[in-house]
Design an enzyme around this catalytic site. Structure first.
Site, PDB file in Angstrom:
ATOM      1  N   ARG A 150       0.867  -1.182   0.000  1.00 38.51           N
ATOM      2  CA  ARG A 150       0.000   0.000   0.000  1.00 38.51           C
ATOM      3  C   ARG A 150       0.903   1.231   0.000  1.00 38.51           C
ATOM      4  NH1 ARG A 150      -1.871  -3.604   3.931  1.00 38.51           N
ATOM      5  NH2 ARG A 150      -3.993  -4.425   3.587  1.00 38.51           N
ATOM      6  N   LYS A 173      -2.053  -2.825   8.064  1.00 37.54           N
ATOM      7  CA  LYS A 173      -3.110  -2.318   8.933  1.00 37.54           C
ATOM      8  C   LYS A 173      -2.963  -2.919  10.324  1.00 37.54           C
ATOM      9  CE  LYS A 173      -6.378  -1.482   5.175  1.00 37.54           C
ATOM     10  NZ  LYS A 173      -7.708  -1.783   4.608  1.00 37.54           N
ATOM     11  N   HIS A 245      -2.913   2.527  -5.676  1.00 42.57           N
ATOM     12  CA  HIS A 245      -3.498   1.197  -5.485  1.00 42.57           C
ATOM     13  C   HIS A 245      -3.517   0.401  -6.786  1.00 42.57           C
ATOM     14  CE1 HIS A 245      -4.693  -0.019  -1.546  1.00 42.57           C
ATOM     15  NE2 HIS A 245      -5.713  -0.726  -1.985  1.00 42.57           N
ATOM     16  N   ARG A 248      -0.753  -2.013  -6.690  1.00 40.47           N
ATOM     17  CA  ARG A 248      -1.033  -3.127  -5.776  1.00 40.47           C
ATOM     18  C   ARG A 248      -1.980  -4.136  -6.441  1.00 40.47           C
ATOM     19  NH1 ARG A 248      -1.156  -4.662  -0.303  1.00 40.47           N
ATOM     20  NH2 ARG A 248      -3.189  -5.276   0.554  1.00 40.47           N
ATOM     21  N   HIS A 271      -3.338  -9.624   3.595  1.00 39.56           N
ATOM     22  CA  HIS A 271      -4.768  -9.785   3.856  1.00 39.56           C
ATOM     23  C   HIS A 271      -4.963 -10.758   5.013  1.00 39.56           C
ATOM     24  CE1 HIS A 271      -6.002  -8.614  -0.533  1.00 39.56           C
ATOM     25  NE2 HIS A 271      -5.833  -7.560   0.243  1.00 39.56           N
ATOM     26  N   TYR A 280      -9.340 -11.194  -6.612  1.00 38.07           N
ATOM     27  CA  TYR A 280      -8.423 -11.063  -7.737  1.00 38.07           C
ATOM     28  C   TYR A 280      -8.530 -12.250  -8.689  1.00 38.07           C
ATOM     29  CZ  TYR A 280      -6.318  -7.230  -5.171  1.00 38.07           C
ATOM     30  OH  TYR A 280      -6.112  -6.041  -4.506  1.00 38.07           O
TER      31      TYR A 280
END
Length: 300
Positions: A150, A173, A245, A248, A271, A280
């Protein structure tokens, strides 16, 4: 309409949960819509309504409100209202969570926007040059595409996060750490930046451990990284909408197209659930269908 319950919830978000000012402002806007409806419907405040009233509020958002809200906005407002009522129940301000059964509208899955490999190559080639900021931007864009980072993770990197020549430590995150390999093109671009440019930029500001530096010697901001990418896209004349993004998304899509296991891509992207990564696979399946329809003589 403002109420003691709504004000208390916003303070909880800002102080106890430590949400960013802009995030709290977004909650406040949603709750202003809810508060306005409560007042218009003659309710004293959120603590005075039950499931039937909340169902009426959902109908108001979905069909009656002018101007009408998009489904995504309806879902966001309802999510905020659910959070408010959960807070009221947890704090003992209501006996039950009246919004527990409130279901936001289902939204269509939004497929990530990846760009073709040749477009990525043109984008990266648009950062070629000997100017210091071009050298820095090439290192940044090569790293973003090589690792799927990110943009916030990339600009948050310190020099020490380059664990060795072949891997980088990223913090996602919630501060979750992951180790991601760095390909040869990105390694070469980063090495050129570290040797030829970063010392020069660093001399313009106070000492900082940041890997990517701005023109004044401080840590590169997300906004500056965004500008670097959009300017490179303009020079490449891609004719496509490109954002941080995008790289990414392209990283994940190209890995899966090349045969990478979805769980490996999940780890690389950071993730927490493989379900997030599996979107994806829809992108690559769409590409395969398109190629099949175009190429097979009996596909149509």
């Amino acid at each position: 309409m403002s109420s003691r319950e709504i004000d208390g919830y916003l303070r909880h978000l800002a102080v106890e949960r430590g949400l960013a000012r802009n995030t709290v402002a977004s909650y406040r806007r949603d709750l202003r819509i809810y508060g306005g409806w409560l007042e218009q419907a003659g309710h004293a405040g959120p603590a005075s309504v039950g499931a039937a009233e909340l169902a009426a509020f959902q109908r108001y958002l979905s069909a009656e409100r002018q101007p009408a809200l998009a489904n995504s906005s309806v879902a966001r407002v309802l999510s905020t209202v659910r959070g408010l009522h959960r807070f009221l129940a947890e704090e003992g301000l209501t006996e039950t969570d009246a919004a527990r059964e409130l279901k936001p509208p289902k939204l269509p899955a939004r497929l990530p926007k990846a760009i073709p490999i040749e477009a990525v190559e043109r984008l990266l080639a648009a950062t070629d040059g000997d100017e210091p900021l071009r050298v820095r931007d090439k290192a940044l864009l090569e790293l973003l595409y090589a690792t799927g980072a990110r943009v916030s993770e990339a600009v948050g990197l310190n020099v020490d996060d380059l664990v060795d020549a072949e891997v980088v430590r990223l913090f996602g995150k919630g501060g979750k750490e992951r180790i991601v390999p760095v390909g040869s093109y990105a390694r070469a671009a980063i090495e050129a930046y570290l040797v030829r440019v970063r010392p020069q930029l660093s001399s313009r500001g106070t000492a900082t451990p940041a890997l990517f530096l701005g023109a004044r010697g401080g840590r590169l901001s997300r906004q500056a990284a965004w500008v670097a990418i959009t300017e490179a896209a303009d020079r490449a004349e891609l004719g496509l909408e490109v954002s941080p993004h995008t790289l990414r998304h392209s990283f994940a899509t190209h890995l899966l197209s090349g045969g990478a296991d979805v769980r490996v891509v999940q780890e690389l992207l950071g993730h927490s659930s493989v379900a997030t990564t599996q979107i994806y696979t829809l992108v690559t399946a769409d590409t395969l269908r398109e190629m099949y329809t175009t190429a097979h003589p009996r596909a149509r």
